[in-house]
Design a protein around this motif. Structure first.
Motif, PDB file in Angstrom:
ATOM      1  N   ILE A 163      33.543  40.435  38.221  1.00  0.00           N
ATOM      2  CA  ILE A 163      35.034  40.115  38.036  1.00  0.00           C
ATOM      3  C   ILE A 163      35.642  40.642  39.350  1.00  0.00           C
ATOM      4  O   ILE A 163      36.235  39.620  39.838  1.00  0.00           O
ATOM      5  N   ALA A 164      35.408  41.789  39.998  1.00  0.00           N
ATOM      6  CA  ALA A 164      35.775  42.239  41.269  1.00  0.00           C
ATOM      7  C   ALA A 164      35.447  41.301  42.293  1.00  0.00           C
ATOM      8  O   ALA A 164      36.207  40.990  43.041  1.00  0.00           O
ATOM      9  N   TYR A 165      34.107  40.975  42.332  1.00  0.00           N
ATOM     10  CA  TYR A 165      33.614  40.266  43.503  1.00  0.00           C
ATOM     11  C   TYR A 165      34.159  38.767  43.504  1.00  0.00           C
ATOM     12  O   TYR A 165      34.704  38.317  44.607  1.00  0.00           O
ATOM     13  N   GLN A 166      34.296  38.089  42.224  1.00  0.00           N
ATOM     14  CA  GLN A 166      34.745  36.957  42.265  1.00  0.00           C
ATOM     15  C   GLN A 166      36.319  36.824  42.513  1.00  0.00           C
ATOM     16  O   GLN A 166      36.825  35.951  43.030  1.00  0.00           O
ATOM     17  N   LEU A 167      37.031  37.827  42.292  1.00  0.00           N
ATOM     18  CA  LEU A 167      38.248  38.042  42.429  1.00  0.00           C
ATOM     19  C   LEU A 167      38.559  38.037  44.062  1.00  0.00           C
ATOM     20  O   LEU A 167      39.431  37.221  44.340  1.00  0.00           O
ATOM     21  N   THR A 168      37.657  38.518  44.622  1.00  0.00           N
ATOM     22  CA  THR A 168      37.949  38.605  46.296  1.00  0.00           C
ATOM     23  C   THR A 168      37.652  37.186  46.629  1.00  0.00           C
ATOM     24  O   THR A 168      38.555  36.706  47.861  1.00  0.00           O
TER      25      THR A 168
END
Length: 453
Positions: free
Chosen positions: A154-159
């Motif tokens: 989730i965090a990686y795709q958020l960036t």
């Protein structure tokens, strides 16, 4: 005596074995994993998780402070704070939108569409199953990446979701209301970015049809570039555009931002392999090769036309090469990467200088000229140079399929962006007043100004 003891021991062991076998035969099977439709139980891959943790930090670095400084150095002194603040505002809005619904719409799994060959994924949009990240736990993983904790995914795709609308801001720099920017960003993230992300990466119809986009040529760069062009035309040109020169106030600041973007792009492209393997390695090398090739050919064109290579031009070519290689990074060999990079310089120069001048639109910082044109070039050439020897996913790649995927992306981005702009115009408003624009946005919108040079 010893013989009796041996026989007794053998009988005991045999009994234990038979009991164990019988128990196994009648014991109920372990319950299947129960979670959201897109989830699987986490089978932690430490190496992959470490790499994506690092890549997440690198991609975030691209926006804050990389893109903020890159754009901030290219505007006039009176708008530096406003331009840098836009990147931070975009990051804040997208982060919350991603938490509320963006992730679920992009990577959630809905019911099969009629006539769609996929088994469990919706062809056109994700689902609402993970609103507010409900159902996500430390022990779950997305089925696409079973070795990564879902929170990390989730965090990686958020960036990626953050940097995409931040790129758009370059098209309307120096003339947009901050409130209008924030509303536009929230709506655009949910209505434009999330569907296209799902189509390509979340199990949607473009990915299912074999459209290739390794790290965001269409999802990020073409999407942002086209939206930026629509915004630039909708808002109109800056006061005095085409009449008096608009000069970058601090090319050194832009240099710092570009270098941060270059470093962060390693997480963007090599991170998209999802694990530190041979594909990540070739993506890393291809990223560096294309970036330097693009910078070189932009300089050459600039020397031919203007007799002098500028720092801003060299940095623009660097970013053009990075944009163009993004969809192909883990799919082509280094020779293909060099060709893509060499082509990106002249193509993006033409879009940023000649075509913009011919059509008379004010794309302030060349969001379309670099990201739109470079992304289109890279996506098409991915269909030419993708190699199954580098990545098996590249087998069967062709330029016609890539062009179809681009057409769908461009059409959706342009139309929905236009509709969002209409909503913003009649709610928050979009363009600052003539007085604010003339005197500068820093003092009027943010109450802060740069010291005089």
């Amino acid at each position: 005596m010893r013989l009796c003891s041996g026989i007794a021991g053998t009988l005991v062991l045999a009994s234990i074995g038979l009991a164990t076998t019988a128990s196994a035969a009648v014991a109920p099977e372990a319950p299947a994993f129960v979670g959201l439709a897109h989830q699987t139980a986490l089978a932690l891959d430490g190496a992959a998780s470490s790499w994506i943790l690092t890549s997440t930090a690198l991609v975030l670095l691209m926006t804050l402070p990389g893109l903020a400084l890159f754009y901030g150095g290219m505007v006039r002194r009176k708008n530096v704070i406003a331009t840098i603040t836009q990147s931070l505002g975009v990051a804040a809005v997208v982060t919350l939108a991603w938490f509320i619904a963006g992730y679920s719409l992009s990577f959630g799994v809905g019911q099969p569409m009629a006539g769609y060959s996929g088994d469990t994924v919706n062809a056109y949009i994700g689902s609402l199953e993970a609103l507010f990240l409900n159902g996500v736990t430390p022990t779950t993983a997305h089925s696409l990446t079973p070795g990564l904790p879902e929170y990390l995914w989730i965090a990686y795709q958020l960036t990626f979701a953050i940097i995409t609308p931040a790129l758009i801001a370059g098209a309307f720099a120096e003339r947009i209301k901050y409130s209008g920017l924030l509303l536009f960003t929230g709506l655009w993230t949910l209505l434009v970015y999330a569907p296209i992300c799902h189509w390509v990466w979340g199990g949607g119809f473009l990915g299912a049809a074999g459209v290739l986009d390794f790290a965001g040529g269409a999802v990020v760069h073409v999407n942002a570039g086209v939206a930026g062009l629509v915004c630039a035309v909708f808002l109109g040109a800056r006061k005095g555009y085409g009449q008096t020169p608009i000069v970058a106030h601090n090319p050194v600041l832009t240099m710092i931002g570009a270098c941060l973007l270059l470093v962060g792009w390693i997480g963007f492209n090599a991170g998209s392999a999802w694990t530190p393997d041979s594909i990540a390695s070739v993506a890393l090398l291809n990223t560096l090769l294309a970036a330097m090739a693009g910078s070189l050919t932009w300089k050459i064109v600039e020397i031919i036309e203007k007799r002098k290579p500028s720092l801003i031009g060299a940095l623009s070519g660097l970013i053009a090469g990075l944009v163009a290689i993004t969809p192909a990074a883990g799919l082509v060999d280094p020779k293909g990467a060099v060709i893509i990079g060499l082509a990106s310089g002249p193509v993006c120069y033409a879009a940023s200088v000649w075509i913009k001048k011919l059509l008379r639109y004010d794309d302030s910082l060349d969001a379309f000229g670099i990201h739109g044109a470079g992304g289109i070039l890279g996506a098409l050439l991915t269909g030419v140079f993708a190699s199954a020897a580098v990545n098996s996913v590249g087998e069967g790649a062709n330029i016609a399929n890539q062009a179809w995927g681009l057409g769908v992306t461009i059409g959706w981005s342009a139309v929905v962006t236009f509709l969002i702009l209409i909503v913003c115009k009649f709610t928050t408003g979009l363009r600052v007043s003539a007085e604010q624009e003339s005197e500068g946005l820093d003092g009027h919108l943010h109450g802060e100004v740069m010291e005089p040079a």
